[in-house]
Design a protein around this motif. Sequence first.
Motif, PDB file in Angstrom:
ATOM      1  N   ARG A  35       0.837  -1.221   0.000  1.00 51.32           N
ATOM      2  CA  ARG A  35       0.000   0.000   0.000  1.00 51.32           C
ATOM      3  C   ARG A  35       0.860   1.255   0.000  1.00 51.32           C
ATOM      4  O   ARG A  35       0.582   2.223  -0.698  1.00 51.32           O
ATOM      5  N   LYS A  36       1.925   1.221   0.813  1.00 55.25           N
ATOM      6  CA  LYS A  36       2.804   2.391   0.896  1.00 55.25           C
ATOM      7  C   LYS A  36       3.391   2.724  -0.476  1.00 55.25           C
ATOM      8  O   LYS A  36       3.490   3.883  -0.851  1.00 55.25           O
ATOM      9  N   LEU A  37       3.792   1.675  -1.192  1.00 53.17           N
ATOM     10  CA  LEU A  37       4.448   1.888  -2.491  1.00 53.17           C
ATOM     11  C   LEU A  37       3.498   2.559  -3.473  1.00 53.17           C
ATOM     12  O   LEU A  37       3.882   3.423  -4.249  1.00 53.17           O
ATOM     13  N   ILE A  38       2.228   2.149  -3.429  1.00 52.30           N
ATOM     14  CA  ILE A  38       1.281   2.642  -4.428  1.00 52.30           C
ATOM     15  C   ILE A  38       0.923   4.109  -4.169  1.00 52.30           C
ATOM     16  O   ILE A  38       0.578   4.841  -5.083  1.00 52.30           O
ATOM     17  N   LEU A  39       1.069   4.547  -2.936  1.00 50.88           N
ATOM     18  CA  LEU A  39       0.753   5.955  -2.632  1.00 50.88           C
ATOM     19  C   LEU A  39       1.823   6.925  -3.139  1.00 50.88           C
ATOM     20  O   LEU A  39       1.618   8.131  -3.137  1.00 50.88           O
ATOM     21  N   LYS A  40       2.956   6.379  -3.585  1.00 53.75           N
ATOM     22  CA  LYS A  40       4.015   7.263  -4.089  1.00 53.75           C
ATOM     23  C   LYS A  40       3.499   8.116  -5.236  1.00 53.75           C
ATOM     24  O   LYS A  40       2.941   7.594  -6.188  1.00 53.75           O
ATOM     25  N   GLY A  41       3.708   9.403  -5.147  1.00 51.11           N
ATOM     26  CA  GLY A  41       3.359  10.288  -6.251  1.00 51.11           C
ATOM     27  C   GLY A  41       1.864  10.436  -6.490  1.00 51.11           C
ATOM     28  O   GLY A  41       1.428  10.800  -7.575  1.00 51.11           O
TER      29      GLY A  41
END
Lengths: 164, 195
Positions: free
Chosen positions: B89-95
């Motif tokens: 989830r954290k990765l997908i929130l990037k940008g």
Amino acid sequence: MAGTDLVMYEEEFHLIDAELQRLHNQANAKVVFLVDKNGQLIASVGETKGIDTTSLASLTAGNIAATGGMAKLLGEKEFSILFHEGEKDNIHISIIGQRVILVVIFDQRSSLGLVRLRVKKSSEVLTGIFETMQVKSEQDKAKGKTSASPFAEITDEDIDNLFG
Amino acid sequence: MSFINYSSREINVKLVYYGPGLCGKTTNLHYIYKKTNPDAKGKMISLATETERTLFFDFLPLALGEIRGFKTRFHLYTVPGQVFYDASRKLILKGVDGVVFVADSQLERMEANVESIENLRINLAEQGYNLDTIPYVIQYNKRDLPSVAPVAEMEKLLNPKGLPSFEAVATTGIGVFDTLKNLAKQVLFELKKGR
């Protein structure tokens, strides 16, 4: 807000495109493309017909993000190169200047060694271009040049029209 | 972090659907995919398990048309809702440029909703974003089910600041486009401000 928006002007786009063309030729690659870490396709050259580059860009970024997460767990800063080997096609993925991702797709007409060598050279050039872009966009921001944004005069109606 | 390309006259925007497991994030995207003109959409990609639970993300690119001569593309992502996929989830929130929080209206899922919103706040903060300032919409999904909580109660619990919210039944499409449209509007107005 985290980071700055990436703004690409004509001039830098041509420089990037030229460098990707050169890499494409020198590495004997099928396709070369550049993606930002959020999954937005920046530029692509080569046999892109029949390839869904938008999806490929998003999955590449997901791939890099997942690998980056693994790196962190192991105490590494990042894994800067990924390589996927297929029966016919192979993908070489590398991170450039910690911001963008360079993807090279190649087949038996080329080799991993050649691709690695050429990617290394292009990385340096591309890093330089992106640094210039960064400086330029910061200067623009400092000058308060943001009013030139095409969205400055956007209206409710414009947005409603998008959704038909 | 939107991406404006003056050379190809394009603007790309990233929207993320967040929420607890099985709240209907993927269903939202499926409906949008089904109802969008084939010319306007790319392929929808789902990285899911064999039981159709989202493993990493769903991705749907939408090219909705032009604003002031700029092609406007929205990239819609969902996150995996299950608690143990937090790293993904954290990765997908990037940008990310805007977030839809899909809440499950069923009474027994209230705790999961609260936990997920708290998780969203923390994960956004880790990326340097603030849930109170980022373009954000709440969707109360599954309004057609029998054991749903009253909207007023959900507002109190999940949306004390009274930000934009919509009732929805994602399986039949009710409220799906209202939600997307509202978020798109907020994101484009944010761009207008030039930050």
